[in-house]
Motif scaffolding. Sequence first.
Motif, mmCIF file in Angstrom:
data_model
loop_
_atom_site.group_PDB
_atom_site.id
_atom_site.type_symbol
_atom_site.label_atom_id
_atom_site.label_comp_id
_atom_site.label_asym_id
_atom_site.label_seq_id
_atom_site.Cartn_x
_atom_site.Cartn_y
_atom_site.Cartn_z
ATOM 1 N N UNK A 99 4.101 -1.368 15.837
ATOM 2 C CA UNK A 99 3.605 -2.021 14.631
ATOM 3 C C UNK A 99 2.109 -1.789 14.524
ATOM 4 N N UNK A 100 1.625 -1.538 13.303
ATOM 5 C CA UNK A 100 0.200 -1.334 13.053
ATOM 6 C C UNK A 100 -0.273 -2.402 12.075
ATOM 7 N N UNK B 18 5.569 4.740 10.209
ATOM 8 C CA UNK B 18 4.589 5.319 9.303
ATOM 9 C C UNK B 18 3.479 4.306 9.074
ATOM 10 N N UNK B 19 2.234 4.771 9.059
ATOM 11 C CA UNK B 19 1.090 3.872 8.903
ATOM 12 C C UNK B 19 1.211 3.090 7.587
ATOM 13 N N UNK B 20 1.183 1.755 7.647
ATOM 14 C CA UNK B 20 1.387 0.954 6.436
ATOM 15 C C UNK B 20 0.157 0.869 5.541
ATOM 16 N N UNK B 21 -0.989 1.334 6.017
ATOM 17 C CA UNK B 21 -2.228 1.217 5.253
ATOM 18 C C UNK B 21 -2.591 2.492 4.499
ATOM 19 N N UNK B 22 -1.689 3.449 4.461
ATOM 20 C CA UNK B 22 -1.903 4.644 3.671
ATOM 21 C C UNK B 22 -2.531 5.803 4.402
ATOM 22 N N UNK C 207 0.828 -1.210 0.000
ATOM 23 C CA UNK C 207 0.000 0.000 0.000
ATOM 24 C C UNK C 207 0.858 1.255 0.000
ATOM 25 N N UNK C 208 1.877 1.276 0.861
ATOM 26 C CA UNK C 208 2.794 2.409 0.947
ATOM 27 C C UNK C 208 4.190 1.899 0.621
#
Length: 493
Positions: A225-226, A173-177, A68-69
């Motif tokens: 972690x997210x 940084x948020x991995x889902x955008x 996603x990112x």
Amino acid sequence: MLLVLLLVLIMKPPPAGEGDPPVGAPAIESTTTTTTTTTTTTTTTTTTEPPYDGWVDPESAGEPWGDTVEGLLTFRGNPTRTFYGEGPVPTDPEIQWRFPDQAMCSNSSVGGESVNWCGSGWTGQPAIFERDGQTWVTLGAYSRKVHFLDADTGERLLDDFPTGDIIKGSVTIDPDGFPLLYTGSRDNFYRVVAFDGDSPRELWALAATDVSPTRWNNDWDGAGLIIDDHLFIGGENSQFHIVKLNRGYGADGMVTVDPELVFNTPGWDDELLAAVGGNVSIESSVAISGNVVYFANSGGLIQGWDITGLQSGVEPTRVFRFWAGDDTDATIVIDGEGMLYAGIEYERGNARSQEVGQIIKLDPSDPDDPQVWGVAQRPRLDSGIWATPGLYEDLLIVPTDSGDVLGLDTATGEERWRVELFGPTWASPVIVDGIWIQGDCNGFLHAFDISDTRAEPVPLWEIELGGCIESTPALWRGQIVVGTRAGYVYAVG
């Protein structure tokens, strides 16, 4: 005459046709030929592997954190802490930019005494990611601020985000955008910061005192972690936390969160306290493989918690416990087979530390006897391992406090080679395209060819930045970004 003509007509072969032997072929005894035409139809079946039914696919070790990112989004890049960035690695590096104009320094208390801290330190790895056609660099530093920079120029993309004390750990940084950054500070808080406006803004903060009981102090050194809208983070309050973030967007199009602390647990137990006392803080970053989240603490306790039913409201349960004997601040690294690799300090000098070793491999599928091997690395008291080990094929690279960097066989723990650098080497190794990048405490950034994992590393280049390099470098598409204790962040390419 008529009879002869009839006999000739009867005995004359018919004209050659489809399925008949060609004229001139050997005579066929039978006067009746049956031809069968078989049509073969080939069907190609494409088998698509179903998505992994769990939190983190163990086979994702070494891979980017989703698609996603694009970027290096957290300390050591992914939930198993085994992604080092993307090449190419510079071949003849030069300093592209330095940030800021004046050294980043501020005071922070150590043991009740105010100490001046400059630059960035352990673990301090920048995050680098693509956003709206631009490459961003974000990092926390001893400036007491989070910085948002343009990777091409080193100029600020947004105003700095201030906190109340220094930032030692790496941001996530948020991995889902979602335009969200997650960071801890020594000021008591782990924060969620939005960066979709003209200036970064705090959306929520978790205080070290929001849970109880707590031990040691209120720092946050680990990188969260997210996954599936949940934040996993350990704190120096000695507790492990899981937060349901409830991310979304408001009517104005700006990102929102509505966090709920859904689980927390002490990172210690009575047995550990009896063995080591109250210094049981969690400074390492959590790691996840399969349905188990792993972390270590300053008491040397390495543990795994099963989060299989978390989404359904089932509380995590501890499924793995191993006492390494001494302070384990380095993050657990997990390979594609689910094996754990840990680096351990040597501060207490106890019998357990000497029995286990300072570099260990554990098999959590055998919880009763998990240690596969252990390597001693204790030239003196207050030595051992602070850096998070690096995996490359069948090689484990381990920087040590004394300055030596060891290359170990992952199967046996056998030492294949040893490189002497100026210590302490607390920066974690970065390994991309068979090239190992390592900072030392004399201000040099080094690159070695390790494509032949059984051969001595071949030096490729070194570049002097000045100031001890405690922070882990970040490599992204031909550029390396790293901070030093002299007060600056450098881009090298």
